[in-house]
Scaffold this active site. Structure first.
Site, PDB file in Angstrom:
ATOM      1  N   HIS A 182       0.827  -1.216   0.000  1.00  0.00           N
ATOM      2  CA  HIS A 182       0.000   0.000   0.000  1.00  0.00           C
ATOM      3  C   HIS A 182       0.859   1.263   0.000  1.00  0.00           C
ATOM      4  CE1 HIS A 182      -3.200  -2.746   0.779  1.00  0.00           C
ATOM      5  NE2 HIS A 182      -2.771  -3.043   2.000  1.00  0.00           N
ATOM      6  N   HIS A 200      -6.975  -4.418  -1.214  1.00  0.00           N
ATOM      7  CA  HIS A 200      -6.220  -5.664  -1.217  1.00  0.00           C
ATOM      8  C   HIS A 200      -6.495  -6.515  -2.442  1.00  0.00           C
ATOM      9  CE1 HIS A 200      -6.492  -4.503   3.020  1.00  0.00           C
ATOM     10  NE2 HIS A 200      -5.249  -4.901   3.035  1.00  0.00           N
TER      11      HIS A 200
END
Lengths: 222, 333
Positions: B57, B220
């Site tokens: 991320h 995700h």
């Protein structure tokens, strides 16, 4: 039942269980990851393989008691897996270990009590219920199978564990039509239907590993 | 899979090695535990802030370690939360006697691992730990049947505002309160144009035909809530702005707007999207007080973007404007 089937699990058998579970999970890691890719985030196989390998490495050469083996397994999983699987499986084995404190051997009734304690830990940590499409949907029927047979005469451990492994596998398959209510899969809503839960799948492998050890089909070298 | 990596097992380690090499003046990386620390620790008596989560991320969270933001970030495996050992080690290391705030995205694994870490810290030391959970994703409609709203873009804004509050010497209770207020004032919605590819998996997490998009994506690679035919940017902007505004808390204040890239969309497209978003916000009578456009909370190589709006009062804006000096966010210094 094989003539070499175990009637009780000692510390070495418990260690053999963990080794066998690590082996089954390593062999099926890609399959677990593929199940996770469908409804989660595509890491369950890789994470469990890493954690179970660490658990095997942590096993002592001559374990003193089943509880010690299970506690080391728990700590390895908690410190290596991450995600939801680490705390859930870690808590499961830790609670099993606590329930078996002071015992040198595990019979069917003690195994059922320990699995029940482990499941209690999963419920507490994950706030999930049976039917939420999680690993509980494999653990709960496995426990029921152990309970159903724990009142039988001596020598039933292999039959009870085999039944529990079958029940876990059936529980795993039964997650396919369920709507996920916990974990990453819950965000899919209706689209989680039609996929087997990866946590239930790894649970079925862990129970299968125990059945393999208890039946005598595999040994401590597994 | 075509990626700039050595081996799939070493992606996170190798990335942290590079991060340490790129920012030697700002960051110190504990390579054994995968924790990113400030090179110069915060002074005694100030609240420290620890966050973390799965890798993939970036710049979240390691890129937001530095003056005015985080004291430490725990990097998990790709898309996998860090483990309790990591979080408790980071918490103990950064405590300057005023307590530590954990900022945790609402994903089951993150919540459980941080929870276990907080228990461990409480058992092992006197460090006070407070926790704020971010849960801003409006794509998750009904938390009765899910694990609750996912923590996404608002996490960046909470880390910035709480970081500034801690830097200014507020107490743990006060820092946690402003973090919670910021978190509750923010809402997000994301869209994916492609899947991402987790290195260990080697192939896209989901199949998305060339002419379709996923609306309501998380960070995700987990698919969103529904699919639709790809649409022009102004229509996509509507599909992001409308649900966010519908859930944004009411109030007279304007907003902080974050138009975030998921890792695979160029700035050209992100600015274009922001232009469409700004038009719609103006039409809706929502004043944008501050804005941020770029890759801040990404999803590996996923193409797409997310919109985060935080209804910001004067104190939140003042803390937002306070100096920050991190690899991923820097102003006022």
């Amino acid at each position: 039942m094989s003539p070499t089937a175990l009637t009780e699990l000692d510390a070495g058998d418990t260690a053999a269980w963990i080794r066998r579970a690590a082996r089954l999970i390593a062999v099926r890691a890609d399959e677990l990851t593929a199940l996770d890719a469908a409804i989660g985030d595509a890491d369950h196989g890789a994470n469990m393989k890493r954690g179970m390998n660490a658990a095997v490495e942590a096993l002592p050469d001559a374990p003193e008691a089943p509880a010690a083996v299970l506690k080391q397994t728990a700590m390895a999983l908690i410190s290596k897996v991450g995600g939801a699987a680490g705390p859930l499986y870690g808590t499961f084995f830790l609670r099993m270990s606590t329930a078996l404190a002071g015992r040198q051997t595990i019979d069917t009734a003690a195994l059922a009590d320990a699995v029940a304690a482990g499941i209690g830990g999963i419920v507490q940590r994950g706030n999930a219920e049976t039917g939420d499409k999680t690993m509980l949907d494999a653990w709960s029927p496995a426990l029921q199978a152990l309970r159903d047979r724990s009142g039988e005469a001596e020598g039933t451990l292999a039959r009870a564990v085999a039944a529990a492994a079958d029940a876990a596998a059936a529980g795993r398959d039964a997650t396919e039509p369920m709507l996920a209510k916990k974990g990453r899969a819950s965000y899919l809503g209706e689209r989680s239907i039609g996929h087997i839960d990866p946590g239930a799948a790894s649970t079925a492998l862990i129970m299968q590993a125990l059945a393999d050890v208890v039946s005598g089909r595999v040994t401590g070298e597994a | 899979m075509k990626k700039l990596i050595n081996s799939v097992d070493d992606v996170v380690s190798n990335a942290l090695t590079g991060m340490a090499a790129a920012h030697p003046d700002r960051l110190r990386v504990d390579m054994a535990r995968h924790i990113v620390y400030r090179a110069t620790p915060k002074e005694d008596g100030k609240v420290a802030i620890v966050s973390g989560g799965g890798s993939g991320h970036e710049p979240l969270h390691g890129g937001f370690v530095g003056t005015g933001m985080l004291d430490a970030a725990c990097a998990g495996e790709i898309f996998t939360s860090p483990v309790p050992d990591q979080v408790s080690a980071a918490t103990a290391a950064v405590d300057r006697g005023a307590g530590v705030l954990h900022i945790v995205k609402n994903y089951t694994g993150d919540v459980m691992n941080f929870d276990m870490a907080a228990e461990m810290v409480a058992a092992e030391s006197g460090t006070q730990v407070a926790t704020v959970i971010t849960a801003d994703d409006v794509a998750v409609e009904d938390s009765l049947y899910t694990a609750g709203r996912r923590g996404v873009g608002v996490t960046v804004i909470v880390e910035k505002i709480a970081g500034a509050a801690a830097e200014q010497g507020l107490s743990l209770e006060q820092v946690a309160a402003i973090a919670k207020r910021t978190s509750e004032s923010g809402r997000s919605m994301g869209v994916a144009l492609t899947s991402c590819t987790v290195p260990a998996n080697g192939k896209p997490s989901f199949d998305l035909p060339d002419d379709e998009m996923e609306i309501g994506i998380g960070i995700h690679g987990e698919p969103g809530r529904h699919r639709a035919k790809i649409a022009p940017a102004d229509e996509i902007a509507k599909q992001l702005v409308d649900p966010v505004l519908a859930e944004l808390p009411d109030g007279d204040h304007g907003v902080i707007a974050l138009l975030n890239g998921m890792g695979g969309s160029p700035l050209l497209e992100l600015y274009l999207m922001y232009g469409e978003v700004a038009k719609r916000l103006e039409a809706a009578g929502v004043k944008v007080e501050r804005s941020l456009v770029g890759d801040y909370i990404t999803s590996l190589d996923m193409a797409g973007c997310s919109l985060t709006l935080v209804r910001a009062d004067e104190e939140m804006l003042r803390l937002w404007d306070a100096p920050v000096d991190t690899p991923g966010l820097r102003w006022g210094v």
